[in-house]
Write an enzyme that holds these catalytic residues in place. Structure first.
Site, PDB file in Angstrom:
ATOM      1  CB  CYS A  76       7.505   8.407  -3.418  1.00  0.00           C
ATOM      2  SG  CYS A  76       7.069   6.752  -4.010  1.00  0.00           S
ATOM      3  CG  HIS A 171      -0.287   8.208   4.013  1.00  0.00           C
ATOM      4  ND1 HIS A 171      -0.323   7.475   2.851  1.00  0.00           N
ATOM      5  CD2 HIS A 171       0.920   8.818   4.061  1.00  0.00           C
ATOM      6  CE1 HIS A 171       0.833   7.629   2.216  1.00  0.00           C
ATOM      7  NE2 HIS A 171       1.602   8.436   2.933  1.00  0.00           N
ATOM      8  CD  GLU A 220       1.051   6.105  -4.405  1.00  0.00           C
ATOM      9  OE1 GLU A 220       1.709   7.130  -4.141  1.00  0.00           O
ATOM     10  OE2 GLU A 220       1.549   5.084  -4.904  1.00  0.00           O
ATOM     11  CB  CYS A 229       1.806   3.663  -1.360  1.00  0.00           C
ATOM     12  SG  CYS A 229       2.063   5.316  -0.658  1.00  0.00           S
ATOM     13  N   GLY A 232       2.745   4.975   2.503  1.00  0.00           N
ATOM     14  CA  GLY A 232       1.458   4.433   2.918  1.00  0.00           C
ATOM     15  C   GLY A 232       1.609   3.208   3.796  1.00  0.00           C
TER      16      GLY A 232
END
Length: 286
Positions: A76, A171, A220, A229, A232
């Site tokens: 993350c 993703h 998510e 994110c 992301g």
């Protein structure tokens, strides 16, 4: 009531997690179950998930990150900036360059000062993975096995152009207009659990503002819509350049704030810069 464990609530542009110091606290036998309880915004502390800051044999610290549904994630980007800040401010490291071991490999977090305080960080997020088998994304017979760029995907009866990128976690990037009008609680799970993505998927819905700025909303995997994110945003920057929409450096505006992303041409590595803030500390029963 069981024993109490000390925690720190932190957030990176609205992506909030509960952090526990694994150098001092042990005996967390089921962190997935703890993540579900502690993340509940009505009956727990309230967060997008749980992060354990642990000793590492290869780096300064090791990060284990659990989504609000208890599933463990590889990485993350917003959480790892906070891990670097946490490690520095709790005396786990001596310098402001922090090596963090994750399930997606070792990442380098360079902490940034403002008025004597750690307020942000730049993270070397590594080289994006574009090969579908490694993201993973299933490719039909005869399809391109080297990349998954602007491919037509039927989701709930609507066809979207999807670009798939892994930044250590998977993703799917979708470009469109009027992202504020999306019914993400309806659309997000359809992407997340689409059979094309065997390990589920994080999905970014992106609106181009200019060649140097995009806006995005994110669904998510295991957490639902979040304010931000980091991985992301990095995937979005890569997808923007691959599809000819932007250059290699841009700002990504999320609901919780803005991240600056640079995809370095020489090294192929993605660098992310954004905030990292402590919200509060407390005790929670195990």
């Amino acid at each position: 009531m069981g024993r109490l464990v000390r925690f720190t609530k932190m957030q990176g542009i609205g992506n909030d997690y509960v952090y526990i110091n694994g150098f001092e606290e042990d005996g967390i036998d089921d962190p997935g179950a703890l993540a579900r309880r502690i993340s509940d915004r009505h009956f727990g502390v309230g967060s997008d998930g749980l992060v354990l800051v642990l000793p590492s044999q290869s780096a300064d610290v090791r990060m284990r990150m659990f989504n609000a549904d208890g599933s463990e994630a590889e990485m993350c980007g917003n959480a790892i900036r906070c891990v670097g800040k946490y490690a520095y401010e709790h005396g786990l490291v001596a310098g402001t360059s922090v090596r963090v071991e994750t399930l997606a490999g070792e990442k380098i977090v360079n902490l940034l000062h403002e008025n004597g305080q750690i307020c942000a960080a730049t993270v070397d997020m590594g080289v994006p993975e574009l090969m579908p088998a490694h993201i993973p994304v299933l490719v039909q017979d005869g399809g391109d096995t080297q990349s998954f760029i602007a491919r037509h995907v039927d989701v709930g009866g609507t066809v979207y152009d999807v670009t798939a990128v892994s930044m250590g976690n998977p993703h799917a990037v979708v470009f469109m207009e009027y992202i504020d009008m999306l019914d993400l609680p309806c659309l997000g799970p359809r992407f997340e659990c689409h059979p094309l993505f065997p390990r589920r998927i994080n999905t970014e819905f992106v609106e181009l503002v200019s060649p140097a700025l995009v806006r995005m909303r994110v669904w998510e995997r295991g957490a639902g819509e979040t304010m931000a994110c980091g991985t992301g945003a990095c995937a979005v920057a890569v997808a923007c350049h691959l599809t000819g929409r932007t250059g290699r450096e841009l700002d990504v505006e999320l609901r919780g704030g803005t991240l600056h992303i640079r995809w370095d041409a020489a090294s192929g590595r993605v660098f992310m810069t954004g905030g990292a803030l402590t919200v509060f500390e407390g005790m929670y029963p195990l």
